[in-house]
Design an enzyme around this catalytic site. Structure first.
Site, PDB file in Angstrom:
ATOM      1  N   ILE A 178       0.914  -1.275  -0.111  1.00  0.00           N
ATOM      2  CA  ILE A 178       0.067   0.027  -0.125  1.00  0.00           C
ATOM      3  C   ILE A 178       1.040   1.258  -0.134  1.00  0.00           C
ATOM      4  O   ILE A 178       0.392   2.310   0.264  1.00  0.00           O
ATOM      5  CB  ILE A 178      -0.800   0.024   1.143  1.00  0.00           C
ATOM      6  CG1 ILE A 178      -0.002  -0.296   2.740  1.00  0.00           C
ATOM      7  CG2 ILE A 178      -1.992  -1.092   1.036  1.00  0.00           C
ATOM      8  CD1 ILE A 178      -1.041  -0.119   3.826  1.00  0.00           C
TER       9      ILE A 178
ATOM     10  N   HIS B   2      -4.406  -4.447  -2.421  1.00  0.00           N
ATOM     11  CA  HIS B   2      -4.510  -4.096  -0.978  1.00  0.00           C
ATOM     12  C   HIS B   2      -5.064  -2.608  -0.975  1.00  0.00           C
ATOM     13  O   HIS B   2      -5.066  -2.256   0.158  1.00  0.00           O
ATOM     14  CB  HIS B   2      -3.678  -4.644  -0.030  1.00  0.00           C
ATOM     15  CG  HIS B   2      -3.536  -6.283   0.004  1.00  0.00           C
ATOM     16  ND1 HIS B   2      -2.607  -6.903   0.790  1.00  0.00           N
ATOM     17  CD2 HIS B   2      -4.479  -7.294  -0.426  1.00  0.00           C
ATOM     18  CE1 HIS B   2      -3.094  -8.093   0.709  1.00  0.00           C
ATOM     19  NE2 HIS B   2      -4.035  -8.360   0.104  1.00  0.00           N
TER      20      HIS B   2
ATOM     21  N   CYS C  56     -13.102  10.870   3.310  1.00  0.00           N
ATOM     22  CA  CYS C  56     -13.926  10.966   4.443  1.00  0.00           C
ATOM     23  C   CYS C  56     -15.206  10.028   4.449  1.00  0.00           C
ATOM     24  O   CYS C  56     -15.914  10.064   3.484  1.00  0.00           O
ATOM     25  CB  CYS C  56     -14.197  12.492   4.497  1.00  0.00           C
ATOM     26  SG  CYS C  56     -15.286  12.540   6.094  1.00  0.00           S
TER      27      CYS C  56
ATOM     28  N   CYS D  68     -16.177  18.472   7.181  1.00  0.00           N
ATOM     29  CA  CYS D  68     -17.300  18.072   7.938  1.00  0.00           C
ATOM     30  C   CYS D  68     -16.843  17.755   9.418  1.00  0.00           C
ATOM     31  O   CYS D  68     -17.555  17.415  10.423  1.00  0.00           O
ATOM     32  CB  CYS D  68     -18.158  16.719   7.379  1.00  0.00           C
ATOM     33  SG  CYS D  68     -17.078  15.461   7.649  1.00  0.00           S
TER      34      CYS D  68
ATOM     35  N   SER E 160       7.173 -11.858  -0.728  1.00  0.00           N
ATOM     36  CA  SER E 160       5.924 -12.050  -0.064  1.00  0.00           C
ATOM     37  C   SER E 160       6.088 -13.510   0.570  1.00  0.00           C
ATOM     38  O   SER E 160       6.444 -14.431   0.048  1.00  0.00           O
ATOM     39  CB  SER E 160       4.847 -12.164  -0.992  1.00  0.00           C
ATOM     40  OG  SER E 160       3.821 -12.346  -0.513  1.00  0.00           O
TER      41      SER E 160
ATOM     42  N   ALA F 217      15.836  -8.488  -2.622  1.00  0.00           N
ATOM     43  CA  ALA F 217      15.395  -8.075  -3.836  1.00  0.00           C
ATOM     44  C   ALA F 217      16.290  -6.786  -4.270  1.00  0.00           C
ATOM     45  O   ALA F 217      16.406  -6.719  -5.566  1.00  0.00           O
ATOM     46  CB  ALA F 217      13.842  -7.553  -3.614  1.00  0.00           C
TER      47      ALA F 217
HETATM   48  P1  OAD Z   1       4.950 -10.537   4.728  1.00  0.00           P
HETATM   49  O1  OAD Z   1       5.803  -9.637   5.977  1.00  0.00           O
HETATM   50  O2  OAD Z   1       4.149 -11.636   5.310  1.00  0.00           O
HETATM   51  O3  OAD Z   1       6.329 -11.147   3.995  1.00  0.00           O
HETATM   52  C1  OAD Z   1       7.417 -10.367   3.419  1.00  0.00           C
HETATM   53  C2  OAD Z   1       8.392 -11.502   2.986  1.00  0.00           C
HETATM   54  O4  OAD Z   1       9.509 -10.676   2.317  1.00  0.00           O
HETATM   55  C3  OAD Z   1       9.109 -12.542   3.911  1.00  0.00           C
HETATM   56  O5  OAD Z   1       9.054 -13.719   3.300  1.00  0.00           O
HETATM   57  C4  OAD Z   1      10.489 -11.939   3.851  1.00  0.00           C
HETATM   58  O6  OAD Z   1      11.485 -13.092   4.217  1.00  0.00           O
HETATM   59  C5  OAD Z   1      10.744 -11.169   2.684  1.00  0.00           C
HETATM   60  N1  OAD Z   1      11.875 -10.213   2.688  1.00  0.00           N
HETATM   61  C6  OAD Z   1      11.970  -9.509   3.795  1.00  0.00           C
HETATM   62  N2  OAD Z   1      13.096  -8.617   3.481  1.00  0.00           N
HETATM   63  C7  OAD Z   1      13.248  -8.704   1.902  1.00  0.00           C
HETATM   64  C8  OAD Z   1      14.070  -8.276   1.041  1.00  0.00           C
HETATM   65  N3  OAD Z   1      15.129  -7.423   1.237  1.00  0.00           N
HETATM   66  N4  OAD Z   1      14.216  -9.021  -0.447  1.00  0.00           N
HETATM   67  C9  OAD Z   1      13.177  -9.841  -0.686  1.00  0.00           C
HETATM   68  N5  OAD Z   1      12.443 -10.468   0.405  1.00  0.00           N
HETATM   69  C10 OAD Z   1      12.621  -9.863   1.683  1.00  0.00           C
HETATM   70  O7  OAD Z   1       4.467  -9.682   3.783  1.00  0.00           O
HETATM   71  P2  OAD Z   1       3.320  -9.878   2.682  1.00  0.00           P
HETATM   72  O8  OAD Z   1       3.480 -11.250   2.134  1.00  0.00           O
HETATM   73  O9  OAD Z   1       3.457  -8.485   1.624  1.00  0.00           O
HETATM   74  O10 OAD Z   1      -2.315  -7.160   4.078  1.00  0.00           O
HETATM   75  O11 OAD Z   1       2.120  -9.880   3.364  1.00  0.00           O
HETATM   76  C11 OAD Z   1       0.971 -10.100   2.603  1.00  0.00           C
HETATM   77  C12 OAD Z   1      -0.096  -9.200   3.582  1.00  0.00           C
HETATM   78  O12 OAD Z   1      -0.304  -9.697   4.767  1.00  0.00           O
HETATM   79  C13 OAD Z   1      -0.001  -7.666   3.574  1.00  0.00           C
HETATM   80  O13 OAD Z   1      -0.521  -7.114   2.197  1.00  0.00           O
HETATM   81  C14 OAD Z   1      -0.831  -6.951   4.541  1.00  0.00           C
HETATM   82  C15 OAD Z   1      -0.596  -8.312   5.602  1.00  0.00           C
HETATM   83  O14 OAD Z   1      -1.519  -8.650   6.501  1.00  0.00           O
HETATM   84  C16 OAD Z   1      -3.212  -6.442   4.505  1.00  0.00           C
HETATM   85  O15 OAD Z   1      -2.762  -5.363   5.243  1.00  0.00           O
HETATM   86  C17 OAD Z   1      -4.471  -6.649   4.077  1.00  0.00           C
END
Ligand code: OAD
Length: 248
Positions: free
Chosen positions: A103, A119, A127, A154, A193, A236
């Site tokens: 986000i 997301h 608002c 508001c 991710s 990355a």
């Molecule tokens: P996570 O925090 O679950 O995963 C992040 C991943 O990035 C992990 O597997 C880390 O090992 C990896 N990581 C960390 N640093 C890195 C780097 N420098 N290079 C490459 N990889 C790295 O985050 P998301 O998978 O994005 O949703 O989480 C998904 C959703 O969970 C988010 O969008 C959020 C959360 O609840 C909402 O808020 C709706």
């Protein structure tokens, strides 16, 4: 760094007809944006129900604004070499679409044009009471001062950012587009991710079920490593510029 694998990834990207990228919090980690899971993840510190659920926000928006302040304002958050390499790959015609769970709007800030934010985004807000629209920049001085943004039309304190809170539906049009892209794609590159949150975490399997290949670039192992044709473990912000260098 995993040199052979990086070379292999570059070849797969060059060969692909419709390469798409799926990103998560890890791609922004090197920009100073905290990730969600893991030892120092945001979910260790914040209760998701209080901070990012729609019912929690309607009850009391303060925990959300504390969370948003830590996400984007605690450090001077700027696109990192990973975001920039992806934007350059798009310029070269080698990435058709970036699907992101983030986000933080760093893909757009680094020059990617074809981005689907599943997301939502913190970049815009509305608002809940009178529908007045705000840009993130309008809200930053108030959040930085530790206050809750208040609608100047508001006076409501329920200015809701255009993100998907827990308890809300994902944007349907964007989700459909992501699904179609995953079906059509012959190569999906998943970056930073954990693949723990659905429905987004289903997308790599959709590509694979339709005959596409999968690359995973991640600092750690994730929840669906068994799916991938190529896994490159590392940052990355280091790996993506190396891939770009080989292609150039
Ligand atoms: P996570 O925090 O679950 O995963 C992040 C991943 O990035 C992990 O597997 C880390 O090992 C990896 N990581 C960390 N640093 C890195 C780097 N420098 N290079 C490459 N990889 C790295 O985050 P998301 O998978 O994005 O949703 O989480 C998904 C959703 O969970 C988010 O969008 C959020 C959360 O609840 C909402 O808020 C709706």
């Amino acid at each position: 760094m995993e040199k052979e694998k990086i070379k292999q990834a570059a070849e797969m990207i060059e060969k692909a007809d419709y390469p798409v990228v799926l990103t998560g919090a890890g791609i922004s980690a090197e920009s100073g944006v905290p990730t969600f899971r893991g030892k120092s993840g945001l979910w260790k510190k914040y209760d998701p129900e209080a901070a990012v659920s729609i019912s929690g926000f309607r009850r009391d928006p303060e925990p959300f604004w504390n969370f948003a302040q830590e996400l984007l304002l605690e450090h001077d958050v700027q696109p990192n070499p990973g975001h920039i390499a992806l934007a350059q790959l798009e310029d070269l015609g080698l990435i058709e679409l970036v699907i992101t769970q983030n986000i933080d709007f760093l893909h757009q800030r680094s020059g990617s044009n074809k981005v689907l934010e599943l997301h939502g985004t913190l970049n815009k807000a509305t608002c809940l009471n009178c529908n007045k629209k705000y840009d993130w920049e309008d809200l930053v001085p108030v959040i930085k001062a530790g206050k809750i943004p208040e609608c100047d039309n508001c006076k409501s304190s329920k200015i809701k950012p255009d993100i998907v809170f827990f308890g809300e539906r994902l944007p349907e049009a964007a989700l459909n587009q992501a699904w179609e892209a995953a079906e059509r794609s012959d190569l999906m590159i998943v970056i930073g991710s954990s693949l723990a949150v659905y429905p987004v975490a289903s997308l790599p399997a959709v590509t694979q079920d339709n005959g596409g290949k999968l690359i995973y670039i991640n600092a750690d192992s994730g929840q669906q490593d068994y799916l991938f044709d190529l896994i490159i473990q590392g940052k990355a912000g280091e790996i993506l510029p190396e891939i770009l260098k080989i292609i150039n």
